[in-house]
Design a protein around this motif. Structure first.
Motif, PDB file in Angstrom:
ATOM      1  N   ILE A 250       0.826  -1.207   0.000  1.00  0.00           N
ATOM      2  CA  ILE A 250       0.000   0.000   0.000  1.00  0.00           C
ATOM      3  C   ILE A 250       0.866   1.266   0.000  1.00  0.00           C
ATOM      4  CG2 ILE A 250      -0.312   0.096   2.537  1.00  0.00           C
ATOM      5  CD1 ILE A 250      -3.044   0.805  -0.083  1.00  0.00           C
TER       6      ILE A 250
ATOM      7  N   TRP B  66      -3.467   3.863   3.759  1.00  0.00           N
ATOM      8  CA  TRP B  66      -4.858   3.402   3.632  1.00  0.00           C
ATOM      9  C   TRP B  66      -5.836   4.558   3.852  1.00  0.00           C
ATOM     10  CZ3 TRP B  66      -6.515  -0.683   1.272  1.00  0.00           C
ATOM     11  CH2 TRP B  66      -5.726  -1.847   1.237  1.00  0.00           C
TER      12      TRP B  66
ATOM     13  N   ARG C 228       1.854   2.707   6.745  1.00  0.00           N
ATOM     14  CA  ARG C 228       0.847   1.820   6.132  1.00  0.00           C
ATOM     15  C   ARG C 228      -0.565   2.307   6.443  1.00  0.00           C
ATOM     16  NH1 ARG C 228       3.694  -3.488   7.881  1.00  0.00           N
ATOM     17  NH2 ARG C 228       5.047  -3.877   6.097  1.00  0.00           N
TER      18      ARG C 228
END
Lengths: 143, 120
Positions: free
Chosen positions: A25, A113, A109
């Motif tokens: 991601i 998101w 991370r």
């Protein structure tokens, strides 16, 4: 070293390649930051066309509006909205990194998101607002 | 850098780095303001947009936004060119086109805004 070079002709590790990397991601957010930046570069033509048409006259402005409200124009504008929101939110992430904040893998991370989520929900919210509110009726007291 | 025979100034980097971050900071509130302005003013007649753009409360943030945006765009695209284009001549040409695009398109946008303000 010389013997190593000789014997590793076929076994040495090759340089990393985009297609064999497992997508993460954080990697996606980095690539998309640059891609949306490039898209918005072209999008500046839209903002300029809009300002120029407003300055130039009724006919040209009506024509631009007609084009932008066509299905093709709508797709461009939705993509433009998502790109603006993504680049904005991910840009904030970059500014925090510059200040040394949020650099741990876990936080990076999570914020990656969040940026995708924010860009998508924000695009939906803006378009819901734009399509359900009558601009002409609001213009009286919109300042 | 010198060893690549490419004329990139060693001093310009720091200035661009700082300017990219200053314009980024300015653009955060300005872009949010623009998005709000757009969803409340476009989609209707030109008259609605024209009246909004001619207002001094719009001209100042919009003018600041255009300046910051085209400066930010130019630096960002320059970074992409420097990363991916390794042929010196092509790199110089694209760098010139990048600056040319930003000055020309930014100039048209800025001029359009001012012409609305001064003829309204």
């Amino acid at each position: 070293m010389a013997t190593a070079q000789k014997s590793t002709k076929f076994t040495q590790p090759l340089s990393p390649h985009l297609q064999i990397w497992r997508w993460t991601i954080t990697m996606a957010s980095s690539i998309i930051h640059r891609a949306t930046g490039a898209a918005l570069y072209m999008g500046s033509l839209l903002i300029t066309a809009w300002l120029a048409a407003a300055a130039y006259g009724e006919g040209l402005y009506a024509q631009l509006t007609l084009w932008l409200t066509s299905p093709f124009g709508r797709i461009i504008l939705v993509g433009f909205t998502w790109s603006v929101l993504f680049h904005l939110a991910n840009g904030v992430r970059h500014l925090f990194w510059d200040a040394g904040v949020g650099l741990s893998l876990k936080t990076a991370r999570l914020t990656a998101w969040l940026v995708f989520l924010l860009a998508t929900l924000g695009t939906a919210a803006l378009w819901w607002f734009a399509l359900t509110h009558d601009v002409a009726a609001m213009s009286g007291g919109a300042h | 850098m010198a060893q690549d025979n490419v004329s990139i100034s060693a001093h310009k980097g720091t200035g661009s780095f700082i300017l990219q971050r200053i314009t980024a900071l300015l653009l955060i509130p300005l872009i949010i303001w623009l998005l709000y302005g757009l969803v409340t003013h476009i989609g209707g007649d030109r008259a609605v947009v024209y009246a909004w753009l001619a207002d001094m409360r719009t001209v100042l943030p919009m003018g600041a936004l255009l300046l910051a945006m085209f400066a930010h765009m130019r630096i960002g695209m320059q970074e992409i060119i420097d990363d991916y284009i390794h042929t010196p001549d092509l790199r110089s040409m694209l760098s010139f086109l990048n600056s040319f695009f930003c000055v020309l398109v930014g100039g048209i946008a800025f001029w359009s805004l001012l012409s609305i303000t001064f003829t309204a």
